[in-house]
Scaffold this active site. Structure first.
Site, PDB file in Angstrom:
ATOM      1  N   GLU A 158      -4.495 -41.309 -92.135  1.00 52.34           N
ATOM      2  CA  GLU A 158      -4.909 -39.895 -92.232  1.00 52.34           C
ATOM      3  C   GLU A 158      -5.727 -39.566 -93.479  1.00 52.34           C
ATOM      4  O   GLU A 158      -5.485 -38.549 -94.139  1.00 52.34           O
ATOM      5  CB  GLU A 158      -3.677 -38.983 -92.159  1.00 52.34           C
ATOM      6  CG  GLU A 158      -2.861 -39.173 -90.885  1.00 52.34           C
ATOM      7  CD  GLU A 158      -1.671 -38.228 -90.782  1.00 52.34           C
ATOM      8  OE1 GLU A 158      -1.380 -37.510 -91.753  1.00 52.34           O
ATOM      9  OE2 GLU A 158      -1.030 -38.219 -89.713  1.00 52.34           O
ATOM     10  N   ASN A 199      -5.648 -45.845 -89.587  1.00 55.60           N
ATOM     11  CA  ASN A 199      -4.935 -45.042 -88.583  1.00 55.60           C
ATOM     12  C   ASN A 199      -5.161 -43.551 -88.843  1.00 55.60           C
ATOM     13  O   ASN A 199      -5.086 -43.104 -89.990  1.00 55.60           O
ATOM     14  CB  ASN A 199      -3.430 -45.355 -88.704  1.00 55.60           C
ATOM     15  CG  ASN A 199      -2.603 -44.890 -87.531  1.00 55.60           C
ATOM     16  OD1 ASN A 199      -2.898 -45.219 -86.381  1.00 55.60           O
ATOM     17  ND2 ASN A 199      -1.546 -44.131 -87.799  1.00 55.60           N
ATOM     18  N   HIS A 235      -1.233 -38.006 -80.846  1.00 52.64           N
ATOM     19  CA  HIS A 235      -0.208 -36.973 -80.637  1.00 52.64           C
ATOM     20  C   HIS A 235      -0.925 -35.874 -79.867  1.00 52.64           C
ATOM     21  O   HIS A 235      -1.612 -35.038 -80.443  1.00 52.64           O
ATOM     22  CB  HIS A 235       0.295 -36.430 -81.972  1.00 52.64           C
ATOM     23  CG  HIS A 235       1.078 -37.437 -82.747  1.00 52.64           C
ATOM     24  ND1 HIS A 235       2.303 -37.901 -82.321  1.00 52.64           N
ATOM     25  CD2 HIS A 235       0.815 -38.073 -83.906  1.00 52.64           C
ATOM     26  CE1 HIS A 235       2.762 -38.779 -83.198  1.00 52.64           C
ATOM     27  NE2 HIS A 235       1.877 -38.909 -84.158  1.00 52.64           N
ATOM     28  N   GLU A 263       0.587 -43.842 -81.844  1.00 49.23           N
ATOM     29  CA  GLU A 263       1.678 -42.857 -81.977  1.00 49.23           C
ATOM     30  C   GLU A 263       1.690 -41.910 -80.780  1.00 49.23           C
ATOM     31  O   GLU A 263       1.883 -40.698 -80.915  1.00 49.23           O
ATOM     32  CB  GLU A 263       1.513 -42.048 -83.280  1.00 49.23           C
ATOM     33  CG  GLU A 263       1.433 -42.920 -84.517  1.00 49.23           C
ATOM     34  CD  GLU A 263       1.441 -42.151 -85.836  1.00 49.23           C
ATOM     35  OE1 GLU A 263       1.806 -40.956 -85.849  1.00 49.23           O
ATOM     36  OE2 GLU A 263       1.077 -42.757 -86.862  1.00 49.23           O
ATOM     37  N   ASP A 265       2.219 -39.455 -77.877  1.00 48.15           N
ATOM     38  CA  ASP A 265       3.136 -38.556 -77.164  1.00 48.15           C
ATOM     39  C   ASP A 265       2.305 -37.452 -76.542  1.00 48.15           C
ATOM     40  O   ASP A 265       1.213 -37.155 -77.013  1.00 48.15           O
ATOM     41  CB  ASP A 265       4.287 -38.016 -78.047  1.00 48.15           C
ATOM     42  CG  ASP A 265       3.883 -37.531 -79.421  1.00 48.15           C
ATOM     43  OD1 ASP A 265       2.740 -37.060 -79.590  1.00 48.15           O
ATOM     44  OD2 ASP A 265       4.732 -37.597 -80.351  1.00 48.15           O
TER      45      ASP A 265
END
Ligand code: XIL
Length: 351
Positions: A158, A199, A235, A263, A265
């Protein structure tokens, strides 16, 4: 004639001819997967080490379904290095040992991030050389500890802000913008065989952040900085457009690097409604997003498919509920550890 009537008999017996004369029979579906372990690329999950230790049902799902594990929190700076002279390895070591015993890969998350920093780092008083030493020592101690056992690392997490600029993190502030490149060099020195990833989240938001991330990654690659892969957190939620989700995945592959959906979802309550319940319409929409993501990823060149990792395992364990302070059900397993339609979406996307 003989051959033809034999074919008709087969169509009759298999039911493939049921659409009537003149319609081509549909090819049979490949056998349903017994587990996500059978996917053509490593399918994984982030895991909560406390739950791994305490809850048999949780560990059973992880072992049955996933051949890659990421520590949800246990390898973050604050967990591993809570004081300048203290490293706490026990939870992370537990996960590495679990993976060795169960034939799973371990992905390391994460070395350099603006979050999950212990107060000794955020309060650190030192010149840029002292900060450089802090970053280098952390990376090399952690990567060195797990050398040969952790296959890959999110080296920097990030670093890019929503507007495409480099986030004003403590690392950026004390080390200058090129800290990202040096973090990769330190990691490579500590484990030359580990795959090193940049990432981030938001590739699917639209071109601004996506382009900034791709420029950063391509710039590192063209300078010979040792970066092997790009991690897309993803996400996401049911309202995100298919076009933006697909663009996130296909443009990442255009870098030529390994691509990790790291990651994943899919939230069903993006508006944070307090009283929402999980309807079958929401489940169907969620299934379609999982399928689209997995199908798009599965179409990438096999050599670039590092894997897909969901962020935790069941709806009971998701970080989303805490983050939005709202009801949500973003994962492929429900609160009772049972497969949801979202799981079927993944399986369909893999076929
Ligand atoms: C989250 C964890 O899931 C939470 O348990 C923790 O409290 C905060 O961090 N992006 C990342 C992950 O890279 O490390 C974050 O994990 C979720 C967002």
């Amino acid at each position: 004639m003989k051959a033809l009537s034999f074919l008709s008999l087969i169509l009759l017996l298999t039911g493939c001819g049921k659409k009537g004369a003149g319609t081509d029979p549909e090819p049979p579906l490949p056998p349903a997967l017994g587990s996500l372990r059978e996917a053509a690329f490593p399918f994984g999950a982030a895991v909560n080490v406390n739950l791994m230790r305490s809850t048999t049902a949780y560990q059973q799902v992880v072992t049955r379904e996933y051949r890659s594990v990421t520590a949800e929190n246990a390898m973050k700076f604050r967990s591993l290095h809570p004081d300048a002279a203290t490293y706490t390895w026990s939870d992370a070591d537990y996960l590495v040992q679990y993976a060795r015993q169960n034939n799973s890969r371990v992905h390391g998350h994460t070395l350099i991030w603006h979050n999950s920093l212990p107060s000794w780092v955020t309060n650190f008083q030192g010149d840029s050389a002292a900060w450089e030493n802090l970053m280098k020592t952390h990376i090399q101690t952690v990567v060195g500890h797990f050398r040969g056992q952790v296959a890959s690392w999110d080296v920097v997490n990030e670093a890019v802000a929503e507007d495409g600029t480099l986030r004003p993190s403590p690392w950026r502030q004390h080390l200058g913008p090129d800290y990202v490149a040096r973090a990769f060099q330190y990691a490579r020195q500590a484990d030359p065989d580990a795959k090193l990833f940049y990432n981030d989240y938001g590739h699917e938001y639209g071109p601004t952040k996506r382009t900034a991330i791709l420029n950063l990654v391509n710039g590192l690659k063209s300078r010979g900085i040792p970066i092997d892969g790009i991690g897309l957190q993803l996400h996401t939620n049911i309202n995100r457009s298919d076009a933006n989700l697909a663009a996130a995945i296909t443009t990442a592959a255009q870098t030529g690097l390994l691509v990790h959906i790291s990651e994943l979802d899919v939230a069903v309550n993006p508006d944070n409604q307090a009283g929402l319940t999980l309807t079958s319409a929401l489940q169907t929409a969620q299934k379609a997003k999982y399928k689209l993501i997995v199908q798009t990823y599965n179409a990438l060149p096999a050599t670039q498919r590092f894997g897909i990792t969901t962020w935790n395992v069941t709806d009971a364990d998701t970080w989303v509920r805490g983050y939005c302070s709202c009801p949500d059900w973003p994962l492929p397993f429900n609160d009772q550890y049972q497969k949801k339609p979202a799981y079927d979406g993944i399986v369909e996307g893999l076929q």
